[in-house]
Design a protein around this motif. Structure first.
Motif, short mmCIF file in Angstrom:
data_model
loop_
_atom_site.label_atom_id
_atom_site.label_comp_id
_atom_site.label_asym_id
_atom_site.label_seq_id
_atom_site.Cartn_x
_atom_site.Cartn_y
_atom_site.Cartn_z
N THR A 67 5.54 1.40 -5.84
CA THR A 67 4.28 1.21 -5.12
C THR A 67 3.50 0.04 -5.71
O THR A 67 3.01 -0.85 -5.01
CB THR A 67 3.43 2.50 -5.21
N ALA A 101 -2.75 9.30 -6.22
CA ALA A 101 -4.13 9.64 -6.62
C ALA A 101 -4.39 11.13 -6.39
O ALA A 101 -5.05 11.79 -7.21
CB ALA A 101 -5.13 8.79 -5.84
N LEU A 108 1.46 -1.10 3.99
CA LEU A 108 0.76 0.11 4.43
C LEU A 108 1.45 1.36 3.87
O LEU A 108 0.78 2.31 3.44
CB LEU A 108 0.76 0.14 5.96
N LYS A 109 2.77 1.34 3.84
CA LYS A 109 3.53 2.45 3.27
C LYS A 109 3.13 2.64 1.80
O LYS A 109 2.86 3.75 1.35
CB LYS A 109 5.03 2.15 3.38
N GLN A 139 0.40 1.72 0.28
CA GLN A 139 -0.98 2.20 0.13
C GLN A 139 -1.09 3.68 0.49
O GLN A 139 -1.97 4.38 -0.01
CB GLN A 139 -1.94 1.36 0.98
N ARG A 140 -0.19 4.18 1.34
CA ARG A 140 -0.16 5.62 1.65
C ARG A 140 0.40 6.39 0.45
O ARG A 140 -0.12 7.43 0.08
CB ARG A 140 0.71 5.89 2.88
N VAL A 141 1.47 5.88 -0.14
CA VAL A 141 2.04 6.55 -1.31
C VAL A 141 1.00 6.53 -2.44
O VAL A 141 0.87 7.49 -3.21
CB VAL A 141 3.37 5.90 -1.75
N ARG A 142 0.23 5.44 -2.50
CA ARG A 142 -0.81 5.35 -3.53
C ARG A 142 -1.83 6.49 -3.38
O ARG A 142 -2.29 7.07 -4.36
CB ARG A 142 -1.50 3.98 -3.42
N THR A 143 -2.16 6.82 -2.15
CA THR A 143 -3.05 7.96 -1.90
C THR A 143 -2.43 9.25 -2.45
O THR A 143 -3.12 10.06 -3.07
CB THR A 143 -3.32 8.11 -0.39
N LEU A 144 -1.11 9.42 -2.23
CA LEU A 144 -0.43 10.63 -2.72
C LEU A 144 -0.46 10.68 -4.26
O LEU A 144 -0.63 11.75 -4.85
CB LEU A 144 1.01 10.68 -2.21
N ALA A 170 5.72 -1.59 7.15
CA ALA A 170 6.86 -0.99 6.43
C ALA A 170 6.65 -1.04 4.93
O ALA A 170 7.07 -0.14 4.21
CB ALA A 170 8.15 -1.71 6.81
N TYR A 171 6.06 -2.11 4.42
CA TYR A 171 5.90 -2.23 2.97
C TYR A 171 4.47 -1.94 2.52
O TYR A 171 4.22 -0.98 1.80
CB TYR A 171 6.29 -3.65 2.52
#
Lengths: 95, 499
Positions: free
Chosen positions: B317, B394, B384-385, B387-392, B381-382
């Motif tokens: 990430t 956190a 935004l994906k 930044q979503r995993v980053r939310t997980l 694909a890269y």
């Protein structure tokens, strides 16, 4: 997903970095190693997950729409590689 | 006469306040030590005259009864900080000759409290690296060298870690009492671990980023590298604070961090994340981690097993988010406004030639990756994906902090490695930050505390991760850990005058 030489050349152009033809091959290999490795993120289910926009919950501060800074042109251009008549100077862009 | 370079920041402060020593003699002693240690390549520029002027000013402050914690303390400043009229290039060729017309907020805060600048310290170019081998000014040598089997010191150099490697080496070699670093994915904590120092990355927003040469703006934070936890508390208090010039700095008061060092952590819950046991981790680190758990338990803390399930995705990430932000931030280096210019046939050609000549290999690699993941068709694909995993990631920490107060982990998966060992393999270099990157992605504070030596006599650190703006609690636990570890080792001197 992996990149071919043509794509590397395109990215390099977008990034405005000169990459010579004989460097392309090597750069392509390095980028593909990294891209293959980050590919593992596709295993993670992110359906319905919001993309992170700010790590610390905070409202952006607002201020009055007033000029609060400026008026020092000499300092601004002091570090320029080339400055003329108080402006940054660049190669000719209009024929 | 006693050697003033051996003083900790807090001891020097006490001696200065009691007028046992003067800021001028303390500064002179460190300038001599810098001269003697020049082969470490820790400093890019030594500002001796400025340092002596500032020391004289500090002595006046003390005599007038206006002394602060940092007054008269000689420190190194990472080259990444803009310092007015002084070399500030983030160790890059592309900023050749750049001398800012302004001062960064963090250094302004330190100077207002009377701190003394010894010079600008070496680093990985634009803070991209984990070994300080990516500098235009050449690699930094770690003052620590491994012991050979017969007990003699090896003649091989080790890396000081990175990117704040010059700052770490400067403090570890007693050529500055403390130094500023910056941390994007571990650039304060990993060098601290490699050089036997304390390194604190505060919560994102705790320090102003104004005047710091940007790498990845959603991750970059300023912090201190010091000899002790108490020193880190004193220096952090001076560096931190709200700044209207940085809209991401947080407007809350700066506590008295030193007052938080009570030595009492009874009843505090310490989380141990099972995902931080990685394959191939040297035994010494595993053992030290277990020891750290026992030390905190003996001090009355409660140990709790926790899970941070997305830990393994933190590095990939990071290597999307950080290059994306860097490709955008570094677009400003175009041969027009400052630094290097290489002439070309057209404006575009000038940009391309300047950036090809001015950036080092690792910086170019990250700009290209960042440009690719942000380009049309790949953004979702890269970037935004990621930044979503980053939310997980956190969220993992949020859930963990429902069960515990702080988290204990190793700082790095190895001790300092040899110079040149990993330089040709970017991916293996990236893995150095496996334990520091998750807290960075979540914006949380982390501190590395020297906890022991490996079988070759090289230092190892343990990391504590705190809650957002929980620096007081973090420092309190770090202080207890430091006390229990009783780390007193110093590198055996192989540089300069050996007498």
């Amino acid at each position: 997903m992996s990149v071919d030489k043509e794509t590397v050349a395109k990215i390099a152009n977008l990034a405005r970095i000169e990459v010579s033809d004989n460097e392309l091959e090597n750069t392509m290999g390095e980028l593909n190693n990294i891209l293959d490795w980050v590919e593992q993120l596709s295993e993670v289910n992110t359906d319905g997950i919001e993309a992170m926009t700010s790590v610390v919950a905070a409202d952006l501060p607002l201020r009055e729409d007033k000029i609060t800074d400026g008026g020092y042109r000499e300092e601004v251009i002091k570090n320029a590689p080339l400055a003329e008549h108080g402006f940054f100077a660049v190669p000719k862009v209009i024929e | 006469m006693r050697d003033l370079t051996k003083l900790t920041l807090s001891a020097a402060r006490d001696a200065l306040h009691k007028k046992d020593i003067s800021a001028a003699e303390l500064t002179e002693a460190h300038l001599r030590a810098i001269d003697d240690a020049s082969e470490l390549n820790a400093y890019i520029e030594v500002t001796a005259d400025k340092a002596m002027d500032m020391a004289v000013g500090a002595d006046k402050m003390i005599n007038a009864g206006n002394a602060h914690g940092m007054t008269g303390i000689p420190i190194g400043i990472k080259d990444l900080y803009c310092t007015k009229g002084v070399h500030s290039q983030s160790s890059s060729h592309i900023l050749d000759g750049f001398k800012p017309e302004y001062e960064s907020t963090v250094t302004s805060n330190l100077w207002a409290d009377g701190a003394v600048m010894l010079g600008k310290t070496n680093q990985d170019e634009f803070a991209m690296g984990s070994s300080n081998e990516n500098s235009h000014y050449g690699p930094v040598k770690n003052p620590w060298r491994a012991d050979k089997k017969n007990g003699d010191l090896s003649d091989k150099n080790t890396v000081p870690g990175g990117s704040s490697g010059g700052s770490a080496a400067a403090v570890a070699a007693d050529t500055s009492i403390a130094a500023t670093g910056t941390d994007t994915g571990g650039s304060i904590r990993q060098p601290a671990s490699f050089t036997g120092l304390v390194g604190l990355k505060p919560t994102y927003g705790r320090c102003s980023r104004w005047g710091m040469i940007a790498f990845a703006s959603s991750l970059d934070q300023a912090g201190p590298l010091t000899k002790t936890v108490r020193d880190a508390a004193i220096m952090m208090e001076s560096m931190a604070g709200y700044d209207p010039k940085d809209s991401t700095s947080t407007n809350i008061p700066v506590p008295n961090y030193e007052a938080a060092l009570t030595g009492d952590i009874r009843g505090l819950k310490v989380g141990i994340p099972r995902e931080y046991r990685v394959d191939g981790m040297p035994n010494g680190i595993e053992t030290l981690w277990s020891q750290g758990i026992d030390w905190l338990k003996d001090a009355g803390a409660e140990i709790i097993d926790i899970s941070l399930p997305h830990t393994k995705y933190a590095l990939p990430t990071y290597y999307i988010v950080a290059p994306a932000e860097c490709s955008s931030n570094l677009a400003r280096y175009d041969g027009v406004k400052y630094g290097l210019r290489v002439n070309g046939d057209s404006l575009d050609d000038m940009y391309k030639k300047t950036r090809a000549a001015g950036f080092g290999d690792e910086v170019k690699r990250r700009i290209l990756i960042g440009t690719y993941v942000l380009s049309a068709g790949y953004y979702d694909a890269y970037y935004l994906k990621a930044q979503r995993v980053r939310t997980l990631i956190a969220n993992d920490f949020k859930l963990a902090y429902e069960k515990c107060d702080v988290i204990l982990t190793p700082t790095a998966p190895s001790a300092a490695f040899n110079l040149g060992e990993k330089v040709s393999d970017p991916l293996s270099m990236y893995l150095n930050d496996v334990f520091t990157v998750p807290a960075s992605l979540a914006g949380l504070p982390g501190i590395s505390v020297p906890a022991g030596l490996n079988s070759q006599g090289l230092p190892l650190g343990l990391q504590l991760i705190g809650q957002a703006f929980g620096e007081e609690q973090l420092l309190a636990v770090a202080d207890v850990l430091e006390c229990a570890a009783g780390f007193k080792a110093k590198p055996k001197k192989w540089w300069g005058d050996k007498s």
